[in-house]
Design a protein around this motif. Sequence first.
Motif, mmCIF file in Angstrom:
data_model
loop_
_atom_site.group_PDB
_atom_site.id
_atom_site.type_symbol
_atom_site.label_atom_id
_atom_site.label_comp_id
_atom_site.label_asym_id
_atom_site.label_seq_id
_atom_site.Cartn_x
_atom_site.Cartn_y
_atom_site.Cartn_z
ATOM 1 N N GLY A 93 8.391 5.643 -11.958
ATOM 2 C CA GLY A 93 9.929 4.284 -12.453
ATOM 3 C C GLY A 93 10.112 3.544 -11.148
ATOM 4 N N TYR A 94 9.999 4.023 -9.797
ATOM 5 C CA TYR A 94 10.041 3.484 -9.176
ATOM 6 C C TYR A 94 9.225 1.621 -8.387
ATOM 7 N N ARG A 95 10.153 0.484 -8.020
ATOM 8 C CA ARG A 95 9.900 -0.493 -6.972
ATOM 9 C C ARG A 95 10.126 -0.143 -5.640
ATOM 10 N N LEU A 96 9.033 -0.753 -5.185
ATOM 11 C CA LEU A 96 9.407 -0.294 -3.454
ATOM 12 C C LEU A 96 9.004 -1.712 -3.322
ATOM 13 N N ALA A 97 10.217 -2.485 -2.030
ATOM 14 C CA ALA A 97 9.775 -3.392 -1.922
ATOM 15 C C ALA A 97 9.511 -2.965 -0.025
ATOM 16 N N TRP A 98 9.983 -3.823 0.704
ATOM 17 C CA TRP A 98 9.439 -3.931 2.268
ATOM 18 C C TRP A 98 10.502 -4.581 2.914
ATOM 19 N N ASP A 99 11.365 -4.272 3.470
ATOM 20 C CA ASP A 99 12.392 -4.861 4.658
ATOM 21 C C ASP A 99 11.836 -5.092 6.040
ATOM 22 N N LYS A 100 10.919 -6.075 5.993
ATOM 23 C CA LYS A 100 10.385 -6.447 7.184
ATOM 24 C C LYS A 100 11.515 -6.467 8.496
ATOM 25 N N THR A 101 12.621 -7.030 7.962
ATOM 26 C CA THR A 101 13.865 -6.328 9.637
ATOM 27 C C THR A 101 14.093 -5.852 9.989
ATOM 28 N N ALA A 102 14.754 -4.974 8.975
ATOM 29 C CA ALA A 102 14.768 -3.654 8.878
ATOM 30 C C ALA A 102 13.835 -2.765 9.070
ATOM 31 N N HIS A 103 12.829 -2.440 8.984
ATOM 32 C CA HIS A 103 11.824 -2.017 8.762
ATOM 33 C C HIS A 103 12.047 -0.308 8.042
ATOM 34 N N LYS A 104 12.539 -0.947 6.785
ATOM 35 C CA LYS A 104 12.095 -0.050 6.039
ATOM 36 C C LYS A 104 11.743 0.112 4.063
ATOM 37 N N VAL A 105 11.914 0.576 3.660
ATOM 38 C CA VAL A 105 10.664 0.812 2.133
ATOM 39 C C VAL A 105 11.963 0.615 1.546
ATOM 40 N N SER A 142 13.115 1.178 -11.726
ATOM 41 C CA SER A 142 12.904 0.014 -12.907
ATOM 42 C C SER A 142 12.982 0.380 -14.045
ATOM 43 N N SER A 143 13.345 -0.202 -15.309
ATOM 44 C CA SER A 143 12.352 0.534 -16.360
ATOM 45 C C SER A 143 11.864 -0.321 -16.766
ATOM 46 N N SER A 144 10.825 -1.510 -15.825
ATOM 47 C CA SER A 144 9.656 -1.849 -16.390
ATOM 48 C C SER A 144 9.234 -2.064 -15.656
ATOM 49 N N GLN A 145 8.915 -1.219 -15.407
ATOM 50 C CA GLN A 145 7.473 -0.822 -14.015
ATOM 51 C C GLN A 145 6.085 -0.916 -14.591
ATOM 52 N N THR A 146 4.669 -2.309 -14.205
ATOM 53 C CA THR A 146 3.604 -1.583 -13.919
ATOM 54 C C THR A 146 3.069 -0.947 -12.696
ATOM 55 N N ILE A 147 2.218 0.289 -13.187
ATOM 56 C CA ILE A 147 2.051 1.083 -11.668
ATOM 57 C C ILE A 147 0.821 0.364 -11.430
ATOM 58 N N PRO A 148 0.623 0.037 -9.839
ATOM 59 C CA PRO A 148 -0.476 -0.299 -9.504
ATOM 60 C C PRO A 148 -2.070 0.317 -9.574
ATOM 61 N N ALA A 149 -3.417 0.545 -9.984
ATOM 62 C CA ALA A 149 -4.196 0.568 -9.546
ATOM 63 C C ALA A 149 -4.335 1.183 -8.181
ATOM 64 N N ILE A 150 -4.560 2.485 -7.787
ATOM 65 C CA ILE A 150 -5.713 2.563 -6.823
ATOM 66 C C ILE A 150 -6.997 3.049 -6.362
ATOM 67 N N SER A 151 -7.649 2.481 -5.909
ATOM 68 C CA SER A 151 -8.820 2.558 -5.535
ATOM 69 C C SER A 151 -9.051 4.029 -5.404
ATOM 70 N N GLY A 152 -10.361 3.915 -5.150
ATOM 71 C CA GLY A 152 -10.600 5.665 -4.779
ATOM 72 C C GLY A 152 -10.820 5.781 -3.006
ATOM 73 N N ALA A 153 -11.568 4.663 -2.453
ATOM 74 C CA ALA A 153 -11.761 4.372 -1.566
ATOM 75 C C ALA A 153 -9.973 4.745 -0.438
ATOM 76 N N GLU A 154 -8.995 4.161 -1.482
ATOM 77 C CA GLU A 154 -7.970 4.246 -0.443
ATOM 78 C C GLU A 154 -7.541 5.903 -1.159
ATOM 79 N N LEU A 155 -7.711 6.345 -2.248
ATOM 80 C CA LEU A 155 -6.847 7.683 -1.902
ATOM 81 C C LEU A 155 -6.693 8.567 -0.584
ATOM 82 N N ALA A 156 -7.829 9.075 0.105
ATOM 83 C CA ALA A 156 -8.163 9.424 1.053
ATOM 84 C C ALA A 156 -7.807 8.545 2.912
ATOM 85 N N PRO A 157 -7.206 8.658 3.351
ATOM 86 C CA PRO A 157 -7.439 7.842 4.511
ATOM 87 C C PRO A 157 -8.407 8.428 5.326
ATOM 88 N N SER A 158 -9.644 7.941 5.960
ATOM 89 C CA SER A 158 -10.316 8.052 6.518
ATOM 90 C C SER A 158 -10.386 9.059 7.912
#
Length: 613
Positions: free
Chosen positions: A527-539, A544-560
């Motif tokens: 239930g967390y919403r993530l936002a990237w602060d480009k200037t401060a370099h932080k997430v 959030s009470s209404s959060q849709t969980i984005p799907a993550i493809s199998g290719a994204e699971l493990a870095p190469s």
Amino acid sequence: MNRNEHQKDGGRIRYRLFVLLLAMVISLAGPAKGFAAAPENVYDTVIAGGRVMNPETGLDKKGWNVGIIGDRIAIVTSKPLKGKHVINAAGLVVAPGFIDNLSYNPNPLGVWNKIADGVTTNIAMHGGTSTPKEWYNYYATSTAPVHFGASFFYTEARNRYELSRYDSALPHQTVELVKQAEQALNNGALGISFSLEYVPGITAAEILPLMELAYEYNVPVYFHARYSDMEEPGTNMDALNELIGYSRKTGAAVHIDHINSTGGTFSMKKSLSLLEAARKQGLDITACVYPYDYWGTFLNSTRFDEGWQSRFRITFRDLQIAGTNHRLTEETFGRYRAEGKLAVAYAIPEQDVVNALKAPYVMIGSDAILEPGNNNHPRASGTFARTIGRYVREKHTLSLMDALSKMSLMPAQRLEKQAPALRKKGRLAAGMDADIVIFDYKTIKDRSTVEHPEQLSGGIRYVLVGGQLALDNGKLNKDVRAGQPVRSEFARVKRGAGLLSWGTRQYAVVDYKGVPFVDVRSLEQQGYRLAWDKTAHKVIARRSSSQTIPAISGAELAPSEGMLMLERGYRLEAGDVKADLISIGTRTFMPLSLLGKLGLEVTAAGDAVWKAG
């Protein structure tokens, strides 16, 4: 969504690396080499009763003591200590050894003048080498008294193609040069360096691919900028805007060499304002300065191309051959130019130096090391003592703590993201390297002059490198050769990265230096919403009470396998909980232990459950 609903909805977490984490943490908890406490608390060396200063923490205590075991600082304390060897530092300042990050190759003559100037680490980032593997092997064999490191020197690399300084590399040559630079970084080079004023043929088509490489490898790019004056065409503003543009386009960190003589002369306030605006936009830009109001370079360089008198607002009489008392005339200029002599030019307004020194992101760099023949600028021997003697004690331009930071901590921080050795330098605290300078604040001063650049600095009493006294009560001890290489190092994703199962989703878990990290996007499951602060370099993670969980493809699971794992200075903030992140490609990962700080409890079975209310 309450905690019970989290638990009911698959909030239990199972992951494969928990037991491995415990084993790794236990294995890493052992003491560093040479750092175990000595029997009966007798230290190898004790520095007693000095004014101990640590720019990282702001510690400034008189009458304190430092205990050293092996090559590390074991303790910094107000309590008396026993030592096999005791240095009486009463009335003296005890500080981290100075780091000269804008130097050249640690030749066997000049390194001793560095030691006498309080320098314990000599890094060739203005210049360097195109073959770092051979470079590091050579200086390791020659046993220098200072620690040493180098950049990938682009000018040297492109010279193999027999390009003149006014020629641009062809596209296929640029491709090969990028390959050479990547190999150099993997062989320890600390970054990439360009000298655009000296090789004006270098174009953006050459620079940008190397900037992209620097960003990929998380190393800075050092620039001697293209212009050094305010005469059109080509001004300091043009030079700085060029470098800012490269940083903005690629994301790579930029360091501007000796801004008092390149990029800031006659325009320092305006130049600094330009850099400050870029930094506020989130660009990683720093600079350095040497504390002299005259510069020096070779007469046969492009800096003395036609029109130099008007560009630098000087005449022949404002030039002097370094190492002599010879002021130049038109006739002698031509003769010395043919000989390739280095001349100093009395051409920098001192206020430009003062303004640069005050800028919080400007550190100290000498831009010189003494060489046989002494045809060198006096900054080769006196930069660091002069900073304190003239601009702290006499002119009150800086506080002593700020000066120490600019001479030790800040140079370490500029390069330490990929050079772990520097994380133990530039600080004076338990666990840090015993690279220490001890000086008399009342008498420290530079003695080197244009006529005699070889003269050693005064007022510096002791210099320890790796716990060994290279300068003992003002006398050089040339039997000490404690210098160690300072190299870039890169962690990569290993085979068999783990997966964290959370509800119906899975997220990649990777091992970074013995600690498991999980994809930051796993927080979206809770239930967390993530936002990237480009200037401060932080997430920023917010509930959030209404959060849709984005799907993550199998290719994204493990870095190469083999992907770089980098500390870019990114952070995550979730309310009061904060953590440093690592980057893998375009993804960010947080320590798995962070989950506990967010209300999860790890069980002995390796599960995580929500803590009871």
